[in-house]
Design a protein around this motif. Sequence first.
Motif, short mmCIF file in Angstrom:
data_model
loop_
_atom_site.label_atom_id
_atom_site.label_comp_id
_atom_site.label_asym_id
_atom_site.label_seq_id
_atom_site.Cartn_x
_atom_site.Cartn_y
_atom_site.Cartn_z
N GLU A 3 0.87 -1.12 0.11
CA GLU A 3 0.23 -0.18 -0.12
C GLU A 3 0.39 1.28 -0.15
O GLU A 3 0.48 2.20 -0.39
CB GLU A 3 -0.95 0.07 1.20
N SER A 4 2.02 1.22 0.30
CA SER A 4 2.98 2.47 0.10
C SER A 4 3.18 2.70 -0.78
O SER A 4 3.92 3.84 -1.06
CB SER A 4 3.92 2.26 0.95
N HIS A 5 3.90 1.82 -1.96
CA HIS A 5 4.54 2.50 -3.23
C HIS A 5 2.54 2.54 -4.38
O HIS A 5 1.78 1.54 -3.81
CB HIS A 5 4.64 0.86 -4.24
N PRO A 6 2.38 3.37 -5.54
CA PRO A 6 1.35 3.07 -6.35
C PRO A 6 1.30 1.95 -6.85
O PRO A 6 2.47 1.56 -6.97
CB PRO A 6 1.90 4.65 -7.07
N HIS A 7 0.05 1.91 -7.54
CA HIS A 7 -0.25 0.44 -8.29
C HIS A 7 -1.13 0.71 -9.29
O HIS A 7 -1.75 1.63 -9.36
CB HIS A 7 -0.85 -0.41 -6.52
N ILE A 8 0.33 0.13 -9.96
CA ILE A 8 -0.09 0.49 -11.48
C ILE A 8 -0.14 -1.10 -11.72
O ILE A 8 0.40 -1.80 -12.07
CB ILE A 8 0.86 0.84 -12.30
N VAL A 9 -1.93 -0.55 -12.75
CA VAL A 9 -2.47 -1.95 -13.55
C VAL A 9 -2.16 -2.34 -15.29
O VAL A 9 -3.01 -0.65 -15.77
CB VAL A 9 -3.37 -2.14 -13.16
N ILE A 10 -2.21 -2.73 -15.60
CA ILE A 10 -1.89 -2.83 -17.12
C ILE A 10 -3.10 -4.26 -17.58
O ILE A 10 -3.28 -5.04 -17.48
CB ILE A 10 -1.22 -2.95 -18.22
N ILE A 11 -4.33 -3.70 -17.44
CA ILE A 11 -5.41 -4.96 -18.76
C ILE A 11 -5.02 -4.95 -19.94
O ILE A 11 -5.59 -4.28 -20.78
CB ILE A 11 -6.60 -4.55 -18.40
N GLY A 12 -4.94 -6.41 -20.21
CA GLY A 12 -4.07 -6.49 -21.97
C GLY A 12 -2.72 -7.09 -21.72
O GLY A 12 -2.40 -6.08 -21.39
N ALA A 13 -3.25 -7.69 -22.02
CA ALA A 13 -1.13 -8.17 -21.77
C ALA A 13 -0.51 -8.49 -23.44
O ALA A 13 0.96 -9.15 -23.63
CB ALA A 13 -1.16 -9.93 -20.82
N GLY A 14 -1.72 -8.52 -24.58
CA GLY A 14 -1.06 -8.67 -25.43
C GLY A 14 0.46 -7.73 -26.11
O GLY A 14 0.80 -7.32 -25.61
N GLN A 15 0.04 -7.64 -27.40
CA GLN A 15 1.21 -6.52 -28.25
C GLN A 15 1.21 -4.91 -27.58
O GLN A 15 2.72 -4.92 -27.07
CB GLN A 15 1.25 -6.53 -29.43
N SER A 42 -0.52 -14.60 -23.13
CA SER A 42 -0.38 -13.21 -23.36
C SER A 42 0.24 -13.00 -22.01
O SER A 42 1.21 -12.36 -22.15
CB SER A 42 -1.67 -12.63 -23.46
N LEU A 43 -0.08 -13.65 -21.17
CA LEU A 43 0.74 -13.22 -19.85
C LEU A 43 2.09 -13.73 -19.97
O LEU A 43 3.26 -13.13 -19.35
CB LEU A 43 0.08 -13.88 -18.73
N ASN A 44 2.28 -14.99 -20.37
CA ASN A 44 3.58 -15.86 -20.71
C ASN A 44 4.48 -14.35 -21.65
O ASN A 44 6.11 -14.80 -21.82
CB ASN A 44 3.77 -16.84 -21.80
#
Length: 104
Positions: A3-15, A42-44
């Motif tokens: 919780e001490s660091h910003p959490h960045i999320v990427i949705i979509g692991a393709g190109q 895609s995650l791999n």
Amino acid sequence: MSESHPHIVIIGAGQLGSRHLQGLAKIDRSIDISIIDPNQESLNISRTRFQEIPVNKLVHSIHYLRSIRLLPDAVSLAIIATNSDVRRTVIEELLIQKQVRYII
């Protein structure tokens, strides 16, 4: 996930998503990252591309997930890197389930 660091999320692991992940691997501030895609292949690919970038100790954690519901309740930034045919559904699901400060 901290919780001490910003959490960045990427949705979509393709190109596109995997290239966003490579960019985040070079960040100059402390962050936690999650990348989400229902497709394990895609995650791999994203994991492989992330590992191509030199280690950055400012990236405190990285999680490869198959569902939005596995994210923490609060997200600092969500990068939506999906195909247009599912983008609206993904954004709605994200906003219903999680608190998101910013969306790109």
